[in-house]
Design a protein around this motif. Structure first.
Motif, PDB file in Angstrom:
ATOM      1  N   GLN A  23      37.392  -6.404  14.819  1.00 11.79           N
ATOM      2  CA  GLN A  23      37.605  -6.001  13.423  1.00 11.79           C
ATOM      3  C   GLN A  23      37.332  -4.497  13.274  1.00 11.79           C
ATOM      4  N   TRP A  24      38.314  -3.728  13.647  1.00  8.01           N
ATOM      5  CA  TRP A  24      38.156  -2.263  13.703  1.00  8.01           C
ATOM      6  C   TRP A  24      37.854  -1.656  12.332  1.00  8.01           C
ATOM      7  N   HIS A  25      38.434  -2.250  11.290  1.00 11.03           N
ATOM      8  CA  HIS A  25      38.276  -1.667   9.947  1.00 11.03           C
ATOM      9  C   HIS A  25      36.817  -1.602   9.504  1.00 11.03           C
ATOM     10  N   LYS A  26      35.983  -2.502  10.061  1.00  9.77           N
ATOM     11  CA  LYS A  26      34.556  -2.497   9.693  1.00  9.77           C
ATOM     12  C   LYS A  26      33.866  -1.194  10.088  1.00  9.77           C
ATOM     13  N   PHE A  27      34.470  -0.486  11.011  1.00  6.70           N
ATOM     14  CA  PHE A  27      33.840   0.733  11.536  1.00  6.70           C
ATOM     15  C   PHE A  27      34.648   1.987  11.201  1.00  6.70           C
ATOM     16  N   ASN A  28      35.529   1.872  10.180  1.00 13.59           N
ATOM     17  CA  ASN A  28      36.380   2.986   9.758  1.00 13.59           C
ATOM     18  C   ASN A  28      37.277   3.492  10.889  1.00 13.59           C
ATOM     19  N   ILE A  29      37.665   2.593  11.782  1.00 13.69           N
ATOM     20  CA  ILE A  29      38.597   2.957  12.853  1.00 13.69           C
ATOM     21  C   ILE A  29      39.991   2.563  12.384  1.00 13.69           C
ATOM     22  N   GLU A 115      29.314  -5.210  18.304  1.00 13.08           N
ATOM     23  CA  GLU A 115      27.903  -4.782  18.268  1.00 13.08           C
ATOM     24  C   GLU A 115      27.740  -3.389  18.870  1.00 13.08           C
ATOM     25  N   VAL A 116      28.437  -3.159  19.992  1.00  9.60           N
ATOM     26  CA  VAL A 116      28.377  -1.837  20.623  1.00  9.60           C
ATOM     27  C   VAL A 116      29.091  -0.800  19.758  1.00  9.60           C
ATOM     28  N   LEU A 117      30.234  -1.178  19.186  1.00  9.07           N
ATOM     29  CA  LEU A 117      30.967  -0.258  18.318  1.00  9.07           C
ATOM     30  C   LEU A 117      30.129   0.181  17.121  1.00  9.07           C
ATOM     31  N   GLU A 118      29.349  -0.744  16.584  1.00  7.76           N
ATOM     32  CA  GLU A 118      28.486  -0.413  15.438  1.00  7.76           C
ATOM     33  C   GLU A 118      27.496   0.692  15.819  1.00  7.76           C
ATOM     34  N   LYS A 119      26.891   0.548  17.012  1.00  3.52           N
ATOM     35  CA  LYS A 119      25.941   1.576  17.475  1.00  3.52           C
ATOM     36  C   LYS A 119      26.649   2.902  17.710  1.00  3.52           C
ATOM     37  N   ILE A 120      27.817   2.824  18.344  1.00  4.81           N
ATOM     38  CA  ILE A 120      28.570   4.049  18.640  1.00  4.81           C
ATOM     39  C   ILE A 120      28.954   4.768  17.353  1.00  4.81           C
ATOM     40  N   CYS A 121      29.464   4.016  16.381  1.00  5.97           N
ATOM     41  CA  CYS A 121      29.901   4.630  15.117  1.00  5.97           C
ATOM     42  C   CYS A 121      28.726   5.207  14.334  1.00  5.97           C
ATOM     43  N   ASN A 123      26.095   6.502  15.677  1.00  4.99           N
ATOM     44  CA  ASN A 123      25.791   7.757  16.371  1.00  4.99           C
ATOM     45  C   ASN A 123      26.793   8.845  16.018  1.00  4.99           C
ATOM     46  N   ILE A 124      28.078   8.451  15.919  1.00 10.08           N
ATOM     47  CA  ILE A 124      29.115   9.421  15.546  1.00 10.08           C
ATOM     48  C   ILE A 124      28.844   9.988  14.155  1.00 10.08           C
ATOM     49  N   ILE A 125      28.511   9.109  13.218  1.00 13.66           N
ATOM     50  CA  ILE A 125      28.226   9.547  11.844  1.00 13.66           C
ATOM     51  C   ILE A 125      27.034  10.502  11.817  1.00 13.66           C
ATOM     52  N   LYS A 126      25.968  10.148  12.561  1.00 16.07           N
ATOM     53  CA  LYS A 126      24.775  11.006  12.606  1.00 16.07           C
ATOM     54  C   LYS A 126      25.107  12.374  13.198  1.00 16.07           C
ATOM     55  N   GLU A 127      25.902  12.369  14.269  1.00 15.31           N
ATOM     56  CA  GLU A 127      26.276  13.633  14.901  1.00 15.31           C
ATOM     57  C   GLU A 127      27.153  14.469  13.981  1.00 15.31           C
ATOM     58  N   GLN A 128      28.076  13.805  13.266  1.00  6.21           N
ATOM     59  CA  GLN A 128      28.938  14.533  12.337  1.00  6.21           C
ATOM     60  C   GLN A 128      28.123  15.142  11.200  1.00  6.21           C
ATOM     61  N   GLU A 129      27.139  14.399  10.709  1.00 10.02           N
ATOM     62  CA  GLU A 129      26.268  14.923   9.652  1.00 10.02           C
ATOM     63  C   GLU A 129      25.456  16.103  10.172  1.00 10.02           C
ATOM     64  N   LYS A 130      24.967  15.962  11.414  1.00 14.50           N
ATOM     65  CA  LYS A 130      24.200  17.050  12.023  1.00 14.50           C
ATOM     66  C   LYS A 130      25.065  18.292  12.198  1.00 14.50           C
ATOM     67  N   ASP A 131      26.306  18.073  12.700  1.00 15.85           N
ATOM     68  CA  ASP A 131      27.231  19.198  12.880  1.00 15.85           C
ATOM     69  C   ASP A 131      27.574  19.842  11.547  1.00 15.85           C
TER      70      ASP A 131
END
Length: 543
Positions: A23-29, A115-121, A123-131
């Motif tokens: 379910q890709w949409h759950k992760f804004n993919i 479950e892995v995608l949730e963790k990855i996404c 991390n992506i959000i945190k990195e984007q906010e940091k950037d």
């Protein structure tokens, strides 16, 4: 923000199963790309730059680990999830080297992948906010460059920075050229300066003149040899540099002569300039600055001149290398915390230095140092919201300071001001500390029966560091916080014992905050002199 993902898997059924079941949409993919071999996957990654890569290890044309290596070398930072039938350590180790987020063994369910995608996404959000925050700070930094540049110049002039490499590194970043070997400082001021403006009938006109002086000085366009600091309201400063002593001095006087002519023509003849000596070390710029200020003191003797060079003044043979900077530092620190005795000891050392060095340290130069100390005291007084008129009998304290002509006059004024200011600060700090201790005591009295009552809780309540409140409490009350809590609990225990004769001693202990009846009994005996049971018996007998 919508994300892109690519699934690189050579087995069609597995690849299509992942694409359709997750379910890709759950992760804004929003876009799911696919490739059936490593070479195709590499080309798509280079072109599309997806944020997430789901990658099989065994692929035709280019295996997964080789693909990983290539995209990392190309600077692709996508998050990678390995899907592999290999559980060997070497595969996982290699994957980790290339920054793989997770290593899943096939067959993997859609739930496991999600479950892995949730963790990855996440991390992506945190990195984007940091950037995003970093880019925002870079933009703010760009706007603040003039202020940082001004701050660096003032630190160089004050001698605050002692490391040459630090100065060169910061100055290069801020666009200041300090790579030459010789330096000379010139200071421009208005004769009818800022303080006169307060009593002038037309202060606006004088401010306009000062603004004109700053603008003319700032118009100097030679960034390779001249640094201009014109953000100070009462002075404009030039740091002039060159490759050798003679050419630096010659260029400095030529520049100042031309500038003074323009100032005289376009503003007035009220501007004067002090010039320090040439220095062959970037760390000695502060000395040239001090000399420029010292040279300006000569205008009290020679009112007709407009340019004052340290080499032409009575100060040229002065020796300032052993000035008691440490004593001055201790003086300033002691004043800020209201330590009168220490302040006066340091002040005596400074004044004593001037008196002993009076032949090599002329009054004009000593006056600059003492005036600076005096203004520091006034600044501290304002910081502590003091009424300056309580420390002097003169209406205009600035006029009083400017009228001093001897070291003795400064000594009397500074000593008296220091005594009064320290007394004021000490009293203010005591009142503040007393209120803090009282707040702590009220908290203890309200929470003494909490067995988890601790120093950290009390410190958090009063808004202070635990070590500091502990030190302050002992200083104010003559005993430690733990001792006070124990005594207060025993006091409340006495009241309970007398009030309720049938209450068990272990119940008394728990009621007043002790979680160990034996420890309660020990504390009770140490403070009262008898055990809790003996105390009850004695009072029952007396009653």
């Amino acid at each position: 923000m919508d994300l892109k993902a690519i699934v690189i898997e050579d087995e069609l059924i597995i690849r299509k199963g992942i694409i359709q079941k997750v379910q890709w949409h759950k992760f804004n993919i929003s876009r799911i790309l696919e490739a059936s071999n490593g070479e195709m996957g590499y080309n798509i990654i280079i072109e599309e730059k997806p944020e997430i890569i789901l990658l099989d290890v065994n692929l035709p044309k280019m295996d997964g680990l080789e693909l990983l290596k290539k995209i990392r070398e190309d600077g692709i930072t996508s998050k990678v999830m390995i899907l592999s039938g290999h559980d060997e350590f070497t595969y996982a180790q290699k994957a980790i080297e290339y920054g793989v987020e997770n290593y899943l063994l096939k067959p993997s369910s859609a739930t496991e992948i999600e479950e892995v995608l949730e963790k990855i996404c996440d991390n992506i959000i945190k990195e984007q906010e940091k950037d995003s925050r970093y880019e925002e700070m870079k933009k703010k930094l760009k706007d603040m460059i003039p202020f940082f540049r001004s701050g660096l110049i003032n630190k160089i002039l004050s001698g605050e920075i002692k490391n040459k490499e630090e100065i060169l590194g910061a100055s290069a970043y801020l666009g200041l050229n300090l790579t030459n070997e010789f330096f000379m400082v010139a200071v421009f001021i208005m004769e009818n300066g800022f303080r006169d403006n307060k009593t002038s009938k037309d202060p606006e006109a004088k401010f306009i003149k000062e603004l004109g002086m700053h603008e003319l000085v700032s118009m100097i366009d030679d960034p390779g040899r001249v640094i201009v600091e014109s953000h100070l309201y009462d002075k404009a400063i030039l740091i002039i540099s060159g490759r050798d002593e003679a050419s630096t001095r010659k260029y400095c006087f030529s520049l100042i002569d031309e500038l003074m002519k323009r100032i005289s023509k376009e503003i007035s003849s009220d501007v004067v300039v002090g010039i320090g000596e040439v220095k062959n070390n970037i760390l000695q710029i502060s000395q040239s600055y001090s000399e420029a200020l010292a040279a300006l003191e000569e205008r009290f003797i020679d009112s007709s001149s407009k340019i004052f060079y340290i080499g032409d003044t009575t100060l040229q043979n002065s020796d300032t290398s052993d000035y008691p900077y440490e004593d001055e530092k201790k003086f300033m620190q002691s004043v800020k915390i209201g330590q009168q005795e220490n302040s006066l000891v340091s002040l005596k050392a400074i004044i004593g230095y001037f008196k002993v060095k009076k032949e090599k340290y002329p009054v004009a130069l000593a006056k600059i140092q003492l005036k600076r100390i005096t203004y520091y005291l006034i600044q501290v007084a304002y910081e502590f919201e003091a009424d300056i008129t309580e420390f002097t009998d003169k209406i205009d304290i600035y006029e009083q300071i400017e009228s001093f002509t001897t070291i003795d006059e400064y000594e009397r004024f500074i000593t008296e001001f220091t005594i009064k200011l320290c007394a004021y600060i000490s009293k203010k700090r005591y009142v503040k500390h007393t209120a803090t201790i009282r707040k702590a005591i009220i908290y203890i009295e309200q929470n003494y029966n909490d067995e988890n009552l601790s120093l950290d809780k009390i410190a958090d309540h009063v808004g202070m560091h635990p070590n500091y409140i502990s030190h302050l409490f002992k200083k104010e009350k003559g005993e430690s916080l733990s001792s006070y809590i124990c005594r207060y609990r025993i006091k409340k225990a006495e009241e309970l014992i007398l009030k309720n004769q049938s209450l068990k001693m272990y119940d008394v202990a728990y009621e007043v905050g002790f979680n160990d009846p034996n420890y309660f009994a020990t504390c009770f005996k140490n403070i009262i002199g008898v055990s809790p049971t003996e105390y009850r018996q004695l009072n029952a007998h007396n009653s």
